[in-house]
Design a protein around this motif. Structure first.
Motif, PDB file in Angstrom:
ATOM      1  N   ARG A 157       0.848  -1.250   0.011  1.00 30.30           N
ATOM      2  CA  ARG A 157       0.109  -0.127  -0.071  1.00 30.30           C
ATOM      3  C   ARG A 157       1.037   1.226  -0.142  1.00 30.30           C
ATOM      4  O   ARG A 157       0.420   2.230  -0.134  1.00 30.30           O
ATOM      5  CB  ARG A 157      -0.930   0.064   1.251  1.00 30.30           C
ATOM      6  N   SER A 158       2.229   1.285   0.192  1.00 32.34           N
ATOM      7  CA  SER A 158       2.954   2.229   0.318  1.00 32.34           C
ATOM      8  C   SER A 158       3.187   3.159  -0.973  1.00 32.34           C
ATOM      9  O   SER A 158       3.414   2.595  -2.064  1.00 32.34           O
ATOM     10  CB  SER A 158       4.306   1.811   0.715  1.00 32.34           C
ATOM     11  N   GLU A 159       3.166   4.574  -0.834  1.00 30.04           N
ATOM     12  CA  GLU A 159       3.360   5.417  -1.854  1.00 30.04           C
ATOM     13  C   GLU A 159       4.910   5.357  -2.297  1.00 30.04           C
ATOM     14  O   GLU A 159       5.507   5.897  -3.320  1.00 30.04           O
ATOM     15  CB  GLU A 159       2.842   6.607  -1.855  1.00 30.04           C
ATOM     16  N   ASP A 160       5.950   5.098  -1.215  1.00 26.84           N
ATOM     17  CA  ASP A 160       7.245   5.150  -1.407  1.00 26.84           C
ATOM     18  C   ASP A 160       7.671   3.834  -0.768  1.00 26.84           C
ATOM     19  O   ASP A 160       8.224   3.780   0.488  1.00 26.84           O
ATOM     20  CB  ASP A 160       7.682   6.254  -0.505  1.00 26.84           C
ATOM     21  N   PRO A 161       7.743   2.653  -1.343  1.00 26.16           N
ATOM     22  CA  PRO A 161       8.033   1.354  -0.877  1.00 26.16           C
ATOM     23  C   PRO A 161       9.395   1.289  -0.621  1.00 26.16           C
ATOM     24  O   PRO A 161       9.827   0.451   0.427  1.00 26.16           O
ATOM     25  CB  PRO A 161       7.621   0.167  -2.087  1.00 26.16           C
ATOM     26  N   ARG A 162      10.321   1.974  -1.280  1.00 29.94           N
ATOM     27  CA  ARG A 162      11.797   1.974  -0.730  1.00 29.94           C
ATOM     28  C   ARG A 162      11.896   2.456   0.690  1.00 29.94           C
ATOM     29  O   ARG A 162      12.607   1.746   1.511  1.00 29.94           O
ATOM     30  CB  ARG A 162      12.723   2.683  -1.560  1.00 29.94           C
ATOM     31  N   SER A 163      11.301   3.475   1.095  1.00 29.45           N
ATOM     32  CA  SER A 163      11.548   4.025   2.388  1.00 29.45           C
ATOM     33  C   SER A 163      10.759   3.110   3.699  1.00 29.45           C
ATOM     34  O   SER A 163      11.640   2.812   4.696  1.00 29.45           O
ATOM     35  CB  SER A 163      11.042   5.583   2.672  1.00 29.45           C
ATOM     36  N   THR A 164       9.787   2.879   3.225  1.00 31.50           N
ATOM     37  CA  THR A 164       8.743   1.884   3.857  1.00 31.50           C
ATOM     38  C   THR A 164       9.874   0.538   4.262  1.00 31.50           C
ATOM     39  O   THR A 164       9.421  -0.184   5.228  1.00 31.50           O
ATOM     40  CB  THR A 164       7.614   1.657   3.192  1.00 31.50           C
ATOM     41  N   ALA A 165      10.482  -0.002   3.067  1.00 28.93           N
ATOM     42  CA  ALA A 165      11.031  -1.387   3.456  1.00 28.93           C
ATOM     43  C   ALA A 165      12.374  -1.255   4.166  1.00 28.93           C
ATOM     44  O   ALA A 165      12.314  -1.991   5.151  1.00 28.93           O
ATOM     45  CB  ALA A 165      11.656  -1.732   1.908  1.00 28.93           C
ATOM     46  N   PHE A 166      12.909   0.247   4.269  1.00 30.45           N
ATOM     47  CA  PHE A 166      13.934   0.277   5.067  1.00 30.45           C
ATOM     48  C   PHE A 166      13.590   0.252   6.539  1.00 30.45           C
ATOM     49  O   PHE A 166      14.128  -0.296   7.521  1.00 30.45           O
ATOM     50  CB  PHE A 166      14.695   1.565   4.677  1.00 30.45           C
ATOM     51  N   GLY A 167      12.242   0.947   6.843  1.00 33.71           N
ATOM     52  CA  GLY A 167      11.894   1.242   8.211  1.00 33.71           C
ATOM     53  C   GLY A 167      11.290  -0.205   8.869  1.00 33.71           C
ATOM     54  O   GLY A 167      11.531  -0.527   9.830  1.00 33.71           O
ATOM     55  N   ILE A 168      10.691  -0.915   7.959  1.00 30.48           N
ATOM     56  CA  ILE A 168      10.588  -2.160   8.436  1.00 30.48           C
ATOM     57  C   ILE A 168      11.769  -3.241   8.795  1.00 30.48           C
ATOM     58  O   ILE A 168      11.713  -3.756   9.654  1.00 30.48           O
ATOM     59  CB  ILE A 168       9.527  -3.333   7.161  1.00 30.48           C
ATOM     60  N   ALA A 169      12.663  -3.173   7.698  1.00 27.62           N
ATOM     61  CA  ALA A 169      13.944  -3.914   7.913  1.00 27.62           C
ATOM     62  C   ALA A 169      14.403  -3.278   9.371  1.00 27.62           C
ATOM     63  O   ALA A 169      15.246  -4.176   9.993  1.00 27.62           O
ATOM     64  CB  ALA A 169      15.018  -3.332   6.850  1.00 27.62           C
ATOM     65  N   ILE A 170      14.514  -2.072   9.863  1.00 27.31           N
ATOM     66  CA  ILE A 170      15.124  -1.496  11.061  1.00 27.31           C
ATOM     67  C   ILE A 170      14.454  -2.224  12.153  1.00 27.31           C
ATOM     68  O   ILE A 170      14.898  -2.954  13.167  1.00 27.31           O
ATOM     69  CB  ILE A 170      14.981  -0.087  11.011  1.00 27.31           C
ATOM     70  N   VAL A 171      12.879  -2.447  12.235  1.00 24.37           N
ATOM     71  CA  VAL A 171      12.126  -2.892  13.144  1.00 24.37           C
ATOM     72  C   VAL A 171      12.484  -4.499  13.331  1.00 24.37           C
ATOM     73  O   VAL A 171      12.593  -5.105  14.512  1.00 24.37           O
ATOM     74  CB  VAL A 171      10.777  -2.419  12.917  1.00 24.37           C
ATOM     75  N   ALA A 172      12.374  -4.916  12.041  1.00 27.06           N
ATOM     76  CA  ALA A 172      12.628  -6.704  12.384  1.00 27.06           C
ATOM     77  C   ALA A 172      14.081  -6.797  12.830  1.00 27.06           C
ATOM     78  O   ALA A 172      14.102  -7.770  13.602  1.00 27.06           O
ATOM     79  CB  ALA A 172      12.431  -6.906  10.947  1.00 27.06           C
ATOM     80  N   SER A 173      15.067  -6.162  12.530  1.00 22.01           N
ATOM     81  CA  SER A 173      16.429  -6.383  12.873  1.00 22.01           C
ATOM     82  C   SER A 173      16.514  -6.252  14.508  1.00 22.01           C
ATOM     83  O   SER A 173      17.209  -6.981  15.299  1.00 22.01           O
ATOM     84  CB  SER A 173      17.429  -5.510  12.231  1.00 22.01           C
ATOM     85  N   LEU A 174      15.531  -5.273  15.209  1.00 24.11           N
ATOM     86  CA  LEU A 174      15.930  -4.901  16.585  1.00 24.11           C
ATOM     87  C   LEU A 174      15.156  -6.009  17.350  1.00 24.11           C
ATOM     88  O   LEU A 174      15.637  -6.743  18.172  1.00 24.11           O
ATOM     89  CB  LEU A 174      15.308  -3.676  16.915  1.00 24.11           C
ATOM     90  N   ILE A 175      14.092  -6.503  16.606  1.00 22.89           N
ATOM     91  CA  ILE A 175      13.354  -7.513  17.221  1.00 22.89           C
ATOM     92  C   ILE A 175      14.131  -9.053  17.304  1.00 22.89           C
ATOM     93  O   ILE A 175      14.431  -9.631  18.472  1.00 22.89           O
ATOM     94  CB  ILE A 175      12.073  -7.945  16.762  1.00 22.89           C
ATOM     95  N   THR A 176      14.647  -9.304  16.375  1.00 25.70           N
ATOM     96  CA  THR A 176      15.535 -10.405  16.101  1.00 25.70           C
ATOM     97  C   THR A 176      16.849 -10.570  16.935  1.00 25.70           C
ATOM     98  O   THR A 176      17.106 -11.533  17.544  1.00 25.70           O
ATOM     99  CB  THR A 176      15.960 -10.513  14.532  1.00 25.70           C
ATOM    100  N   ALA A 177      17.527  -9.280  16.935  1.00 26.11           N
ATOM    101  CA  ALA A 177      18.693  -9.200  17.921  1.00 26.11           C
ATOM    102  C   ALA A 177      18.308  -9.515  19.461  1.00 26.11           C
ATOM    103  O   ALA A 177      19.067 -10.162  19.998  1.00 26.11           O
ATOM    104  CB  ALA A 177      19.244  -7.860  17.673  1.00 26.11           C
ATOM    105  N   ALA A 178      17.164  -8.875  19.805  1.00 22.28           N
ATOM    106  CA  ALA A 178      16.810  -8.977  21.302  1.00 22.28           C
ATOM    107  C   ALA A 178      16.300 -10.334  21.527  1.00 22.28           C
ATOM    108  O   ALA A 178      16.697 -10.905  22.587  1.00 22.28           O
ATOM    109  CB  ALA A 178      15.548  -8.158  21.388  1.00 22.28           C
TER     110      ALA A 178
END
Length: 446
Positions: free
Chosen positions: A163-184
Protein backbone atom coordinates in the motif's frame (compact mmCIF):
# COMPACT_ATOMS: atom_id res chain seq x y z
CA UNK A 1 13.10 -23.72 28.39
CA UNK A 2 11.24 -24.63 25.20
CA UNK A 3 9.77 -21.13 24.89
CA UNK A 4 13.12 -19.47 25.50
CA UNK A 5 14.83 -21.70 22.95
CA UNK A 6 12.10 -21.07 20.33
CA UNK A 7 11.94 -17.29 20.87
CA UNK A 8 14.50 -16.31 18.15
CA UNK A 9 12.25 -17.99 15.57
CA UNK A 10 9.89 -15.05 16.04
CA UNK A 11 12.36 -12.52 14.65
CA UNK A 12 14.15 -14.85 12.26
CA UNK A 13 10.80 -16.11 10.96
CA UNK A 14 9.69 -12.56 10.21
CA UNK A 15 12.90 -11.74 8.34
CA UNK A 16 13.03 -15.04 6.51
CA UNK A 17 9.38 -14.95 5.53
CA UNK A 18 9.51 -11.37 4.26
CA UNK A 19 12.52 -12.18 2.06
CA UNK A 20 11.09 -15.43 0.73
CA UNK A 21 7.59 -14.12 0.12
CA UNK A 22 8.06 -10.56 -1.10
CA UNK A 23 11.65 -9.72 -2.01
CA UNK A 24 11.28 -11.27 -5.48
CA UNK A 25 8.22 -9.14 -6.26
CA UNK A 26 9.79 -6.06 -4.64
CA UNK A 27 12.80 -6.57 -6.90
CA UNK A 28 10.83 -7.05 -10.13
CA UNK A 29 8.02 -4.52 -9.57
CA UNK A 30 9.76 -1.79 -7.52
CA UNK A 31 13.45 -2.10 -8.37
CA UNK A 32 12.53 -3.21 -11.94
CA UNK A 33 15.06 -6.05 -12.08
CA UNK A 34 14.30 -8.75 -14.67
CA UNK A 35 12.59 -11.79 -13.11
CA UNK A 36 15.05 -14.13 -14.82
CA UNK A 37 17.97 -12.37 -13.11
CA UNK A 38 16.29 -12.45 -9.72
CA UNK A 39 15.28 -16.08 -10.13
CA UNK A 40 18.89 -16.94 -10.92
CA UNK A 41 20.15 -15.02 -7.87
CA UNK A 42 17.66 -16.67 -5.55
CA UNK A 43 18.27 -20.09 -7.04
CA UNK A 44 22.06 -19.96 -6.91
CA UNK A 45 22.01 -18.48 -3.41
CA UNK A 46 19.85 -21.35 -2.17
CA UNK A 47 22.13 -23.88 -3.83
CA UNK A 48 25.16 -22.22 -2.21
CA UNK A 49 23.21 -22.17 1.04
CA UNK A 50 22.63 -25.90 0.68
CA UNK A 51 26.35 -26.50 0.17
CA UNK A 52 27.30 -24.39 3.20
CA UNK A 53 24.82 -26.19 5.50
CA UNK A 54 26.87 -29.40 5.89
CA UNK A 55 29.94 -27.38 6.85
CA UNK A 56 27.96 -25.40 9.44
CA UNK A 57 26.49 -28.60 10.83
CA UNK A 58 29.83 -30.39 11.13
CA UNK A 59 31.56 -27.39 12.72
CA UNK A 60 28.69 -26.97 15.14
CA UNK A 61 28.97 -30.64 16.18
CA UNK A 62 32.71 -30.21 16.78
CA UNK A 63 32.57 -26.87 18.63
CA UNK A 64 33.54 -27.09 22.29
CA UNK A 65 33.34 -23.85 24.30
CA UNK A 66 32.17 -22.72 27.72
CA UNK A 67 28.92 -21.61 26.05
CA UNK A 68 28.42 -25.04 24.50
CA UNK A 69 28.60 -26.15 20.90
CA UNK A 70 25.38 -24.57 19.51
CA UNK A 71 24.88 -21.19 21.16
CA UNK A 72 28.09 -19.54 19.89
CA UNK A 73 26.88 -20.09 16.34
CA UNK A 74 23.37 -18.84 17.05
CA UNK A 75 24.76 -15.65 18.59
CA UNK A 76 27.40 -15.23 15.89
CA UNK A 77 24.76 -15.20 13.15
CA UNK A 78 22.91 -12.19 14.58
CA UNK A 79 25.04 -9.23 13.46
CA UNK A 80 25.90 -10.34 9.88
CA UNK A 81 22.31 -11.53 9.38
CA UNK A 82 20.92 -8.15 10.34
CA UNK A 83 23.46 -6.29 8.19
CA UNK A 84 22.64 -8.14 4.97
CA UNK A 85 18.90 -8.04 5.71
CA UNK A 86 19.12 -4.24 5.81
CA UNK A 87 21.20 -4.36 2.63
CA UNK A 88 18.61 -6.16 0.48
CA UNK A 89 15.78 -3.85 1.52
CA UNK A 90 17.70 -0.58 1.07
CA UNK A 91 19.75 -0.57 -2.16
CA UNK A 92 21.00 2.92 -3.07
CA UNK A 93 18.57 4.66 -5.43
CA UNK A 94 21.48 5.60 -7.70
CA UNK A 95 22.08 1.93 -8.53
CA UNK A 96 20.51 0.40 -11.62
CA UNK A 97 21.26 -2.29 -14.17
CA UNK A 98 24.12 -4.67 -13.45
CA UNK A 99 25.40 -2.82 -10.32
CA UNK A 100 21.94 -3.13 -8.75
CA UNK A 101 21.77 -6.82 -9.64
CA UNK A 102 25.19 -7.35 -8.06
CA UNK A 103 24.14 -5.46 -4.92
CA UNK A 104 21.07 -7.64 -4.52
CA UNK A 105 23.09 -10.77 -5.30
CA UNK A 106 25.62 -10.06 -2.55
CA UNK A 107 22.86 -9.23 -0.09
CA UNK A 108 20.77 -12.32 -0.83
CA UNK A 109 23.77 -14.66 -0.73
CA UNK A 110 24.84 -13.10 2.57
CA UNK A 111 21.37 -13.31 4.07
CA UNK A 112 20.90 -17.01 3.37
CA UNK A 113 24.43 -17.75 4.60
CA UNK A 114 23.65 -16.02 7.90
CA UNK A 115 20.41 -17.97 8.15
CA UNK A 116 22.41 -21.19 7.75
CA UNK A 117 24.76 -20.19 10.56
CA UNK A 118 21.72 -19.65 12.77
CA UNK A 119 19.22 -22.29 11.75
CA UNK A 120 21.32 -25.48 11.70
CA UNK A 121 22.77 -25.09 15.25
CA UNK A 122 19.43 -23.79 16.53
CA UNK A 123 17.49 -26.79 15.22
CA UNK A 124 20.22 -29.10 16.52
CA UNK A 125 19.92 -27.57 19.98
CA UNK A 126 16.16 -28.18 19.85
CA UNK A 127 16.72 -31.86 19.13
CA UNK A 128 19.02 -32.05 22.18
CA UNK A 129 16.59 -30.48 24.65
CA UNK A 130 14.78 -33.78 25.29
CA UNK A 131 15.17 -37.45 24.43
CA UNK A 132 11.42 -38.08 24.75
CA UNK A 133 9.61 -39.34 21.63
CA UNK A 134 6.57 -37.11 22.37
CA UNK A 135 8.30 -34.11 23.96
CA UNK A 136 10.00 -33.46 20.63
CA UNK A 137 6.61 -32.77 19.08
CA UNK A 138 6.05 -30.05 21.69
CA UNK A 139 9.52 -28.63 21.17
CA UNK A 140 9.25 -28.21 17.42
CA UNK A 141 5.57 -27.32 17.69
CA UNK A 142 6.51 -24.36 19.86
CA UNK A 143 9.13 -23.31 17.35
CA UNK A 144 6.51 -23.50 14.60
CA UNK A 145 4.19 -21.21 16.57
CA UNK A 146 7.03 -18.72 17.11
CA UNK A 147 7.99 -18.87 13.44
CA UNK A 148 4.39 -18.29 12.37
CA UNK A 149 4.11 -15.39 14.81
CA UNK A 150 7.10 -13.86 13.07
CA UNK A 151 5.35 -14.48 9.78
CA UNK A 152 2.36 -12.48 11.06
CA UNK A 153 4.69 -9.54 11.63
CA UNK A 154 6.09 -10.03 8.13
CA UNK A 155 2.56 -9.91 6.74
CA UNK A 156 2.02 -6.54 8.39
CA UNK A 157 5.22 -5.34 6.75
CA UNK A 158 4.23 -6.78 3.38
CA UNK A 159 0.82 -5.11 3.58
CA UNK A 160 2.52 -1.81 4.31
CA UNK A 161 4.79 -2.31 1.29
CA UNK A 162 1.90 -3.14 -1.02
CA UNK A 163 0.00 0.00 0.00
CA UNK A 164 2.99 2.34 0.33
CA UNK A 165 3.47 5.27 -2.03
CA UNK A 166 7.21 5.10 -1.29
CA UNK A 167 7.99 1.38 -0.92
CA UNK A 168 11.76 1.95 -0.71
CA UNK A 169 11.63 4.03 2.47
CA UNK A 170 8.90 1.80 3.91
CA UNK A 171 11.05 -1.27 3.30
CA UNK A 172 13.99 0.28 5.13
CA UNK A 173 11.85 1.16 8.17
CA UNK A 174 10.42 -2.35 8.31
CA UNK A 175 13.92 -3.84 8.09
CA UNK A 176 15.10 -1.72 11.04
CA UNK A 177 12.22 -2.88 13.27
CA UNK A 178 12.64 -6.54 12.28
CA UNK A 179 16.37 -6.38 12.97
CA UNK A 180 15.90 -4.99 16.49
CA UNK A 181 13.33 -7.65 17.38
CA UNK A 182 15.54 -10.44 16.06
CA UNK A 183 18.65 -9.23 17.90
CA UNK A 184 16.76 -8.99 21.21
CA UNK A 185 15.30 -12.49 20.89
CA UNK A 186 18.62 -14.12 20.00
CA UNK A 187 20.47 -12.46 22.88
CA UNK A 188 17.75 -13.48 25.36
CA UNK A 189 17.71 -17.07 24.16
CA UNK A 190 21.49 -17.52 24.14
CA UNK A 191 21.79 -16.02 27.60
CA UNK A 192 19.08 -18.24 29.09
CA UNK A 193 19.20 -21.71 27.50
CA UNK A 194 21.76 -24.24 28.70
CA UNK A 195 23.16 -27.11 26.66
CA UNK A 196 23.63 -30.73 27.71
CA UNK A 197 27.24 -31.07 28.92
CA UNK A 198 27.28 -34.80 28.13
CA UNK A 199 26.92 -34.04 24.41
CA UNK A 200 30.06 -31.90 24.30
CA UNK A 201 32.86 -33.34 22.17
CA UNK A 202 30.71 -36.16 20.80
CA UNK A 203 30.57 -35.06 17.17
CA UNK A 204 32.27 -36.95 14.37
CA UNK A 205 36.05 -36.64 14.16
CA UNK A 206 36.06 -35.98 10.41
CA UNK A 207 33.49 -34.28 8.17
CA UNK A 208 33.52 -37.05 5.57
CA UNK A 209 32.93 -39.75 8.18
CA UNK A 210 30.05 -37.70 9.63
CA UNK A 211 28.21 -37.50 6.34
CA UNK A 212 29.08 -41.08 5.49
CA UNK A 213 27.22 -42.06 8.66
CA UNK A 214 24.32 -39.80 7.67
CA UNK A 215 24.03 -41.38 4.25
CA UNK A 216 24.45 -44.84 5.77
CA UNK A 217 21.41 -44.34 8.00
CA UNK A 218 18.49 -46.04 6.15
CA UNK A 219 15.87 -43.94 7.94
CA UNK A 220 17.67 -40.72 7.01
CA UNK A 221 18.11 -41.75 3.37
CA UNK A 222 14.39 -42.27 2.93
CA UNK A 223 13.62 -38.90 4.51
CA UNK A 224 16.06 -37.26 2.07
CA UNK A 225 14.10 -38.58 -0.88
CA UNK A 226 10.71 -37.72 0.62
CA UNK A 227 11.73 -34.17 1.50
CA UNK A 228 13.35 -33.61 -1.90
CA UNK A 229 10.26 -34.66 -3.84
CA UNK A 230 7.86 -32.81 -1.58
CA UNK A 231 9.90 -29.60 -1.55
CA UNK A 232 10.40 -29.57 -5.30
CA UNK A 233 6.63 -29.24 -5.35
CA UNK A 234 5.99 -26.70 -2.61
CA UNK A 235 9.03 -24.44 -3.08
CA UNK A 236 7.19 -22.29 -5.64
CA UNK A 237 4.29 -21.46 -3.30
CA UNK A 238 6.03 -18.80 -1.25
CA UNK A 239 7.62 -16.95 -4.11
CA UNK A 240 4.53 -17.02 -6.35
CA UNK A 241 1.81 -16.12 -3.83
CA UNK A 242 2.00 -12.35 -4.56
CA UNK A 243 2.04 -13.05 -8.31
CA UNK A 244 -0.97 -15.39 -8.11
CA UNK A 245 -2.89 -12.87 -6.00
CA UNK A 246 -2.29 -10.02 -8.44
CA UNK A 247 -2.21 -11.65 -11.85
CA UNK A 248 -4.46 -14.71 -11.38
CA UNK A 249 -7.07 -13.61 -8.81
CA UNK A 250 -6.74 -9.91 -9.60
CA UNK A 251 -6.61 -8.76 -5.98
CA UNK A 252 -3.01 -7.91 -5.01
CA UNK A 253 -4.22 -6.19 -1.85
CA UNK A 254 -5.52 -9.57 -0.65
CA UNK A 255 -2.06 -11.17 -0.64
CA UNK A 256 -1.64 -10.70 3.14
CA UNK A 257 -5.15 -12.13 3.66
CA UNK A 258 -4.30 -15.34 1.80
CA UNK A 259 -1.04 -15.77 3.67
CA UNK A 260 -2.71 -14.89 6.97
CA UNK A 261 -5.31 -17.62 6.43
CA UNK A 262 -2.45 -20.07 5.93
CA UNK A 263 -0.46 -18.92 8.94
CA UNK A 264 -3.35 -18.70 11.39
CA UNK A 265 -4.45 -22.24 10.51
CA UNK A 266 -0.86 -23.48 10.70
CA UNK A 267 -0.26 -22.02 14.17
CA UNK A 268 -3.70 -22.79 15.59
CA UNK A 269 -3.55 -26.49 14.72
CA UNK A 270 -0.12 -27.18 16.26
CA UNK A 271 -1.57 -28.42 19.60
CA UNK A 272 -3.98 -30.64 17.67
CA UNK A 273 -1.18 -32.28 15.66
CA UNK A 274 0.85 -32.83 18.84
CA UNK A 275 -2.08 -34.69 20.42
CA UNK A 276 -2.97 -36.65 17.29
CA UNK A 277 0.62 -37.81 16.89
CA UNK A 278 0.34 -39.70 20.18
CA UNK A 279 -2.71 -41.57 18.89
CA UNK A 280 -2.00 -42.17 15.21
CA UNK A 281 1.81 -42.09 15.08
CA UNK A 282 4.11 -39.54 13.52
CA UNK A 283 4.50 -41.19 10.12
CA UNK A 284 0.80 -41.76 9.45
CA UNK A 285 -0.11 -38.25 10.52
CA UNK A 286 2.61 -36.69 8.37
CA UNK A 287 1.46 -38.70 5.32
CA UNK A 288 -2.11 -37.52 5.82
CA UNK A 289 -1.09 -33.89 6.19
CA UNK A 290 1.20 -34.05 3.17
CA UNK A 291 -1.67 -35.36 1.05
CA UNK A 292 -4.02 -32.64 2.29
CA UNK A 293 -1.40 -29.96 1.59
CA UNK A 294 -1.07 -31.11 -2.00
CA UNK A 295 -4.82 -31.27 -2.58
CA UNK A 296 -5.36 -27.81 -1.06
CA UNK A 297 -2.81 -26.10 -3.29
CA UNK A 298 -3.78 -28.18 -6.30
CA UNK A 299 -7.31 -26.84 -5.93
CA UNK A 300 -6.00 -23.31 -6.36
CA UNK A 301 -5.43 -24.08 -10.04
CA UNK A 302 -9.20 -23.59 -10.42
CA UNK A 303 -9.09 -20.07 -8.98
CA UNK A 304 -10.25 -17.31 -11.31
CA UNK A 305 -10.67 -13.55 -11.11
CA UNK A 306 -12.29 -12.53 -7.84
CA UNK A 307 -12.21 -16.00 -6.22
CA UNK A 308 -11.00 -14.58 -2.91
CA UNK A 309 -13.12 -16.88 -0.74
CA UNK A 310 -11.99 -20.04 -2.56
CA UNK A 311 -8.31 -19.17 -2.27
CA UNK A 312 -8.70 -18.15 1.39
CA UNK A 313 -10.40 -21.43 2.34
CA UNK A 314 -7.85 -23.54 0.44
CA UNK A 315 -5.01 -21.54 2.00
CA UNK A 316 -6.40 -22.28 5.48
CA UNK A 317 -6.66 -25.99 4.68
CA UNK A 318 -3.13 -25.99 3.28
CA UNK A 319 -1.86 -24.12 6.34
CA UNK A 320 -3.48 -26.52 8.79
CA UNK A 321 -2.03 -29.51 6.94
CA UNK A 322 1.36 -27.92 6.33
CA UNK A 323 1.73 -27.06 10.01
CA UNK A 324 1.76 -30.77 10.79
CA UNK A 325 4.86 -31.33 8.68
CA UNK A 326 6.64 -28.42 10.36
CA UNK A 327 6.05 -30.07 13.74
CA UNK A 328 6.28 -33.79 13.00
CA UNK A 329 9.10 -33.60 10.44
CA UNK A 330 11.83 -32.27 12.77
CA UNK A 331 10.54 -34.52 15.56
CA UNK A 332 11.01 -37.58 13.35
CA UNK A 333 14.44 -36.32 12.34
CA UNK A 334 15.46 -36.11 16.01
CA UNK A 335 14.39 -39.75 16.45
CA UNK A 336 16.51 -40.73 13.46
CA UNK A 337 19.51 -39.06 15.09
CA UNK A 338 19.02 -41.29 18.15
CA UNK A 339 19.28 -44.27 15.82
CA UNK A 340 22.62 -42.91 14.60
CA UNK A 341 23.88 -42.62 18.19
CA UNK A 342 22.80 -46.21 18.75
CA UNK A 343 24.92 -47.29 15.77
CA UNK A 344 27.95 -44.97 16.09
CA UNK A 345 28.03 -43.71 19.70
CA UNK A 346 28.22 -40.10 18.46
CA UNK A 347 25.82 -37.16 18.59
CA UNK A 348 25.67 -35.50 15.18
CA UNK A 349 22.55 -33.32 15.27
CA UNK A 350 24.34 -30.61 13.32
CA UNK A 351 25.39 -32.92 10.51
CA UNK A 352 21.91 -34.42 10.24
CA UNK A 353 19.94 -31.18 10.24
CA UNK A 354 22.47 -29.72 7.83
CA UNK A 355 22.00 -32.65 5.46
CA UNK A 356 18.22 -32.34 5.52
CA UNK A 357 18.55 -28.58 5.06
CA UNK A 358 20.84 -29.26 2.10
CA UNK A 359 18.05 -31.23 0.45
CA UNK A 360 15.38 -28.59 1.13
CA UNK A 361 17.48 -25.66 0.02
CA UNK A 362 18.79 -27.48 -3.03
CA UNK A 363 15.19 -28.12 -4.08
CA UNK A 364 14.32 -24.47 -3.40
CA UNK A 365 17.29 -23.31 -5.46
CA UNK A 366 16.25 -25.42 -8.42
CA UNK A 367 12.67 -24.17 -8.24
CA UNK A 368 13.68 -20.52 -7.80
CA UNK A 369 15.73 -20.70 -10.98
CA UNK A 370 12.95 -22.53 -12.80
CA UNK A 371 10.31 -20.05 -11.62
CA UNK A 372 12.32 -17.03 -12.71
CA UNK A 373 13.03 -18.52 -16.12
CA UNK A 374 9.43 -19.61 -16.65
CA UNK A 375 8.19 -16.12 -15.81
CA UNK A 376 10.80 -14.60 -18.10
CA UNK A 377 10.05 -16.80 -21.11
CA UNK A 378 6.27 -16.96 -20.66
CA UNK A 379 6.11 -13.25 -21.44
CA UNK A 380 5.69 -11.88 -17.91
CA UNK A 381 5.74 -8.06 -17.75
CA UNK A 382 5.45 -6.42 -14.31
CA UNK A 383 2.47 -4.26 -13.31
CA UNK A 384 0.34 -4.94 -16.42
CA UNK A 385 -2.35 -7.45 -17.43
CA UNK A 386 -0.60 -10.73 -18.22
CA UNK A 387 -1.03 -12.87 -21.30
CA UNK A 388 -2.87 -16.20 -21.08
CA UNK A 389 0.49 -17.97 -21.38
CA UNK A 390 2.01 -16.08 -18.45
CA UNK A 391 -1.09 -16.63 -16.29
CA UNK A 392 -1.10 -20.36 -17.07
CA UNK A 393 2.58 -20.55 -16.13
CA UNK A 394 1.91 -18.87 -12.76
CA UNK A 395 -1.11 -21.10 -12.02
CA UNK A 396 0.72 -24.30 -12.95
CA UNK A 397 3.82 -23.60 -10.87
CA UNK A 398 1.73 -22.33 -7.95
CA UNK A 399 -0.81 -25.17 -7.82
CA UNK A 400 0.07 -28.26 -9.84
CA UNK A 401 3.70 -28.59 -8.74
CA UNK A 402 2.73 -28.74 -5.02
CA UNK A 403 -0.03 -31.26 -5.78
CA UNK A 404 2.29 -33.69 -7.56
CA UNK A 405 5.22 -33.27 -5.16
CA UNK A 406 3.15 -33.79 -1.99
CA UNK A 407 1.32 -36.84 -3.32
CA UNK A 408 4.56 -38.55 -4.35
CA UNK A 409 6.18 -37.62 -1.03
CA UNK A 410 3.27 -39.09 0.95
CA UNK A 411 3.48 -42.31 -1.05
CA UNK A 412 7.21 -42.68 -0.43
CA UNK A 413 6.83 -41.92 3.28
CA UNK A 414 4.76 -45.10 3.69
CA UNK A 415 8.08 -47.00 3.66
CA UNK A 416 9.37 -45.25 6.82
CA UNK A 417 9.68 -47.78 9.66
CA UNK A 418 11.10 -46.02 12.76
CA UNK A 419 8.06 -45.94 15.09
CA UNK A 420 7.43 -45.38 18.80
CA UNK A 421 8.24 -48.98 19.78
CA UNK A 422 11.57 -49.14 17.94
CA UNK A 423 12.55 -45.74 19.28
CA UNK A 424 11.79 -46.87 22.84
CA UNK A 425 14.12 -49.86 22.34
CA UNK A 426 16.86 -47.55 21.04
CA UNK A 427 16.52 -45.17 24.00
CA UNK A 428 16.61 -48.10 26.44
CA UNK A 429 19.80 -49.41 24.86
CA UNK A 430 21.40 -45.95 24.97
CA UNK A 431 20.45 -45.51 28.61
CA UNK A 432 21.93 -48.92 29.43
CA UNK A 433 25.18 -47.88 27.77
CA UNK A 434 25.22 -44.64 29.73
CA UNK A 435 24.68 -46.45 33.03
CA UNK A 436 27.40 -48.99 32.19
CA UNK A 437 29.80 -46.19 31.36
CA UNK A 438 29.03 -44.43 34.64
CA UNK A 439 29.57 -47.70 36.55
CA UNK A 440 32.94 -48.21 34.85
CA UNK A 441 33.95 -44.66 35.66
CA UNK A 442 33.05 -45.08 39.33
CA UNK A 443 34.81 -48.46 39.56
CA UNK A 444 38.04 -47.32 37.94
CA UNK A 445 40.76 -45.85 40.21
CA UNK A 446 40.99 -42.07 40.14
Amino acid sequence: TIITWAAPALGVGGMFFLVNLYLMKFSTDVLLIAPGAMGLIFGLSRIWDAVSDPLAGYLSDRTNTRMGRRRPWVLGAALPGIAVFLMVWSPPEALSGIPLVLWMGVGIFGFYTAMTIFSVPHASLGAELSTSYDDRNRIFGTRQIAFNSGAFLALIGMSMLIRSEDPRSTAFGIAIVASLITAAMIIWSVASVRERPEYQGRGATHALSAFKDVLGNPHARLLFVVLLIEHLGVATITILTPYAAQYQIGTPEKTPVFVLCYMIASAATVPIWVRLARRFGKRNLWRFSMTMTGLAFGGMFLGQRGDVLLISVLAAIGGAAGGCGSVIGPSIQADVIDYDEYKTGQRKEGSYFAAWSFVLKGASGIMFVLTGLVLQFSGFVPNVEQTDTARLAIRSLFALFPLVGCLIGALLLSRFRLNREEHAEIRAALEARRQAKMSESLASPS
